[in-house]
Design an enzyme around this catalytic site. Structure first.
Site, short mmCIF file in Angstrom:
data_model
loop_
_atom_site.label_atom_id
_atom_site.label_comp_id
_atom_site.label_asym_id
_atom_site.label_seq_id
_atom_site.Cartn_x
_atom_site.Cartn_y
_atom_site.Cartn_z
NE ARG A 1 31.16 -27.30 -10.79
CZ ARG A 1 29.85 -26.92 -10.11
NH1 ARG A 1 29.76 -27.25 -8.91
NH2 ARG A 1 29.19 -26.05 -10.85
CG ASP B 1 25.00 -19.87 -10.65
OD1 ASP B 1 25.17 -20.03 -9.62
OD2 ASP B 1 25.29 -20.82 -11.50
NE ARG B 2 23.78 -24.05 -7.06
CZ ARG B 2 23.58 -25.35 -6.52
NH1 ARG B 2 23.37 -25.61 -5.54
NH2 ARG B 2 24.31 -26.03 -7.76
CG ASP C 1 28.41 -19.67 -9.84
OD1 ASP C 1 28.02 -19.98 -8.83
OD2 ASP C 1 28.31 -20.14 -11.00
CE LYS D 1 22.43 -22.40 -10.91
NZ LYS D 1 23.13 -23.42 -11.84
CB THR E 1 19.84 -31.73 -13.63
OG1 THR E 1 18.81 -32.41 -12.78
CG2 THR E 1 20.85 -30.96 -12.67
NE ARG F 1 22.83 -33.40 -6.95
CZ ARG F 1 23.76 -32.80 -6.04
NH1 ARG F 1 23.59 -32.93 -4.75
NH2 ARG F 1 25.02 -32.12 -6.36
CB SER G 1 29.10 -23.48 -8.68
OG SER G 1 27.65 -23.07 -8.44
CG HIS G 2 27.25 -25.52 -5.13
ND1 HIS G 2 27.02 -25.47 -6.63
CD2 HIS G 2 27.19 -27.05 -4.65
CE1 HIS G 2 26.79 -27.07 -6.85
NE2 HIS G 2 26.86 -27.71 -5.82
CD GLU H 1 19.08 -26.60 -12.85
OE1 GLU H 1 19.00 -27.74 -13.03
OE2 GLU H 1 19.84 -25.84 -12.78
CG ASP I 1 25.88 -19.97 -6.11
OD1 ASP I 1 25.66 -19.01 -6.64
OD2 ASP I 1 26.03 -21.12 -6.98
CB THR J 1 25.42 -30.47 -14.30
OG1 THR J 1 26.15 -31.33 -13.35
CG2 THR J 1 23.99 -31.18 -14.66
C1 VG1 Z 1 23.89 -29.43 -9.52
C2 VG1 Z 1 22.41 -28.90 -9.32
C3 VG1 Z 1 22.08 -28.58 -10.70
C4 VG1 Z 1 22.81 -27.39 -11.21
C5 VG1 Z 1 24.23 -27.72 -11.20
C6 VG1 Z 1 24.94 -26.46 -11.43
O1 VG1 Z 1 24.25 -30.21 -10.62
O2 VG1 Z 1 21.77 -30.27 -9.10
O3 VG1 Z 1 20.61 -28.36 -10.81
O4 VG1 Z 1 22.44 -27.02 -12.57
O5 VG1 Z 1 24.64 -28.13 -9.96
O6 VG1 Z 1 24.85 -25.33 -10.26
P1 VG1 Z 1 24.38 -31.89 -10.12
O7 VG1 Z 1 24.73 -32.66 -11.03
O8 VG1 Z 1 25.48 -32.03 -8.92
O9 VG1 Z 1 23.14 -32.41 -9.44
V1 VG1 Z 1 25.69 -24.30 -10.15
O10 VG1 Z 1 25.05 -23.25 -9.22
O11 VG1 Z 1 27.20 -24.97 -10.27
O12 VG1 Z 1 26.44 -23.25 -11.38
CO CO Z 2 26.45 -21.63 -8.95
#
Ligand code: VG1
Ligand code: CO
Length: 543
Positions: free
Chosen positions: A22, A281-282, A279, A376, A344, A496, A113-114, A363, A277, A18
């Protein structure tokens, strides 16, 4: 220039999920691993020769080392110019902005990311294309195909670049420009929002806490909120990016941003709380005594965006990811806005934004953004909220109560089951898939199922189709459940389960989500046979 030949041994190709690729940090650090992924990306875009890129990351462990490798590889692949954030730092939305503003061919964001950071935690690489957005599926597929056949990568043998000072230098024939990570982004925010109004809000005693979670938004939030907008020093906490994010998960939700949540629910709560978060974006939005779900936040922003100068002309439309609640649909319906439902992942919003079909996107996972960039944007969402609060002069709680009284409330919660054995997760999903045709019309755990399907997305702009984007179950009384497997986890599978229950404007909006969602949840537990597949029905994280 050296062409390194690699044996296929250490490198295992993987399709970026997504949000990029990673892996555990140690995997990225294996000789040739990062290199092969970067070379596969260059190959997938028809080579890097003569091209320009932006590179920056969230400051996690291995960020700077990875940038040095990537600069040497970009030079060896003939790139003309690379723009890098000072200290190797750039938030995801800032990369998106720089790609657009400086018209580069693409950019790399180094972040998981997170997910937590550190040598024993996670690392990641995302590739964004020239519109500033994540690479679309056609490109990620080509990247994956390249990883399957790659046997060499190009790298220039040269000294490391000093990332600590702004200015220009070169590696071979390639020009390198180190830029302040905040300046251009802050200028964009000043164009979109009424900074004078927000400044006056703070000057009038409005209080706020922004938790940067030891991640990349620290410098952005400190500069914009404290220096430009005059919020008192200490408004931004955990403001210095650290390689392991202070040992926590830089995930802005009530579980991982617990300290902020506790403060916001206490007697000494400031007027407004927010977090971002790894990076940047959240975003998480909290009022004094009230948590705003990301789905509700999108709906409130859609209903009020016109109060900010950048959106005074009104919105073209609103898009949400499929698991996100229908709260924003209710707003779109009433305001006569176009409304879209995508899979997603932010990459699916790109075409809609480029085509001018939507202005706001969101999202349920705490991502909100607009057509100002193609990612985002955490701090952007916080500033839009501040602009709205400054205009309306009401508390977050009363804005939310007004919103529910007008549009109704979409009770919502996401339950995550983490580190599930992949086979068990797949078997559970297949078990539900096998029942899809027979569920409608049945009553399960006392609730009538009104429909069930597997979501496929037909992109209205380029006609492409994306299958297998989540299982959907609808229930009598506007209840819904969605099941999907995460594409960003790095250990086993993450299931999820997204639960939603609509309550009309005149209904009771004071229930706890657990109570409001109980019937839908009981039905999901029964339909999935979760106890048998997972050995449990309690999730690891509820947001
Ligand atoms: C998760 C979230 C999705 C988001 C993605 C990247 O993906 O559910 O909504 O776009 O992280 O977010 P998943 O496939 O684990 O549900 V982030 O802040 O990495 O850039
Ligand atoms: Co992020």
């Amino acid at each position: 220039m050296t062409i390194q030949t690699i044996s296929k041994g250490p490198f295992e190709g993987q399709k970026p999920g997504t949000s990029g690729l990673r892996k555990k940090t140690r995997v990225f650090m294996e000789p040739g691993y990062l290199e092969c992924f970067v070379q596969a990306t260059f190959n997938a875009i028809g080579g890097a020769a003569g091209k320009s890129f932006v590179i920056g990351g969230d400051g996690r462990y291995f960020n700077r080392e990875a940038i040095q490798i990537m600069l040497k590889m970009a030079a060896a692949n003939g790139a003309a110019r690379v723009i890098v954030g000072q200290g190797g730092l750039l938030s995801t939305p800032a990369v998106s902005n720089l790609i657009r503003q400086r018209q580069t061919d693409g950019g790399f964001v180094l972040s998981a990311s997170h997910n937590p950071g550190g040598i024993d935690a996670d690392f990641g690489v995302k590739y964004n294309v020239s519109n500033g957005g994540p690479a679309p599926e056609a490109i990620t597929q080509t990247m994956f195909d390249q990883t399957q056949t790659i046997d060499s990568y190009r790298i220039l043998e040269t000294a490391d670049v000093d990332l600590s000072t702004c200015g220009t230098s070169s590696a071979g024939d390639m020009q390198i420009e180190i830029v302040d990570p905040v300046t251009d982004y802050a200028a964009l925010m000043a164009k979109l929002f009424d900074f004078d109004k927000i400044r006056a809000l703070f000057a009038g005693g409005f209080t706020m806490r922004f938790d940067a979670m030891h991640a990349v938004t620290g410098p952005y939030a400190t500069s914009i909120l404290e220096r430009v907008l005059g919020a008192p020093a200490g408004t931004v906490i955990n403001a210095v990016p650290s390689e392991d994010f202070g040992g926590g998960h830089p995930d802005p939700n009530p579980v991982w941003a617990k300290t902020l949540m506790d403060e916001m629910m206490s007697d000494a709560a400031p007027d407004f709380g927010a977090a971002s978060d790894g990076d940047g974006d959240r975003n998480m939005i909290v009022g004094c005594g009230v948590y705003v779900t990301p789905s509700d936040s999108l709906a409130v922003l859609a209903a009020n965006a016109q109060l900010a100068p950048g959106y005074a002309q009104g919105l073209a439309g609103v898009a949400r990811s499929m698991p996100t609640s229908a709260a924003s649909d209710k707003v779109a319906e009433r305001l006569g806005l176009a409304c879209f439902e995508t899979p997603t992942g932010w990459k699916f919003f790109g075409n809609l934004l480029d085509a001018g079909k939507v202005t706001l996107c969101g999202e349920e996972s705490a991502g909100t953004g607009s057509d100002h960039v193609r990612e985002k944007d955490g701090l952007w969402a916080v500033l839009l909220w501040l602009n709205i609060l400054a205009e309306r002069g009401q508390s977050v709680a009363s804005i939310l109560a007004d919103h529910w009284a007008t549009y109704g409330r979409n009770y919502y919660s996401r339950h995550d089951y983490e580190a599930v054995p992949t086979e068990a997760a797949n078997a559970l999903m297949q078990g539900v898939r096998d029942q899809l045709g027979a569920l409608a019309g049945t009553t399960i755990a006392g609730l009538e199922v009104t429909g069930a399907d597997e979501f496929s997305y037909h992109d209205p702009v380029d006609g492409s189709v994306s299958h297998n984007q989540g299982l959907r179950l609808w229930f009598a009384g506007e209840g819904r459940a969605v099941l999907r497997l995460s594409g960003t986890g790095t250990e086993g599978a993450t299931l999820r389960v997204y639960l939603e229950q609509y309550a009309a404007p005149e209904a009771d909006h004071g229930l706890t989500p657990d109570v409001a969602l109980r019937a839908v949840r009981d039905a999901v537990v029964e339909i999935t046979g979760m106890q048998a597949y997972l050995g449990r029905i309690e999730p690891d994280v509820k947001t």
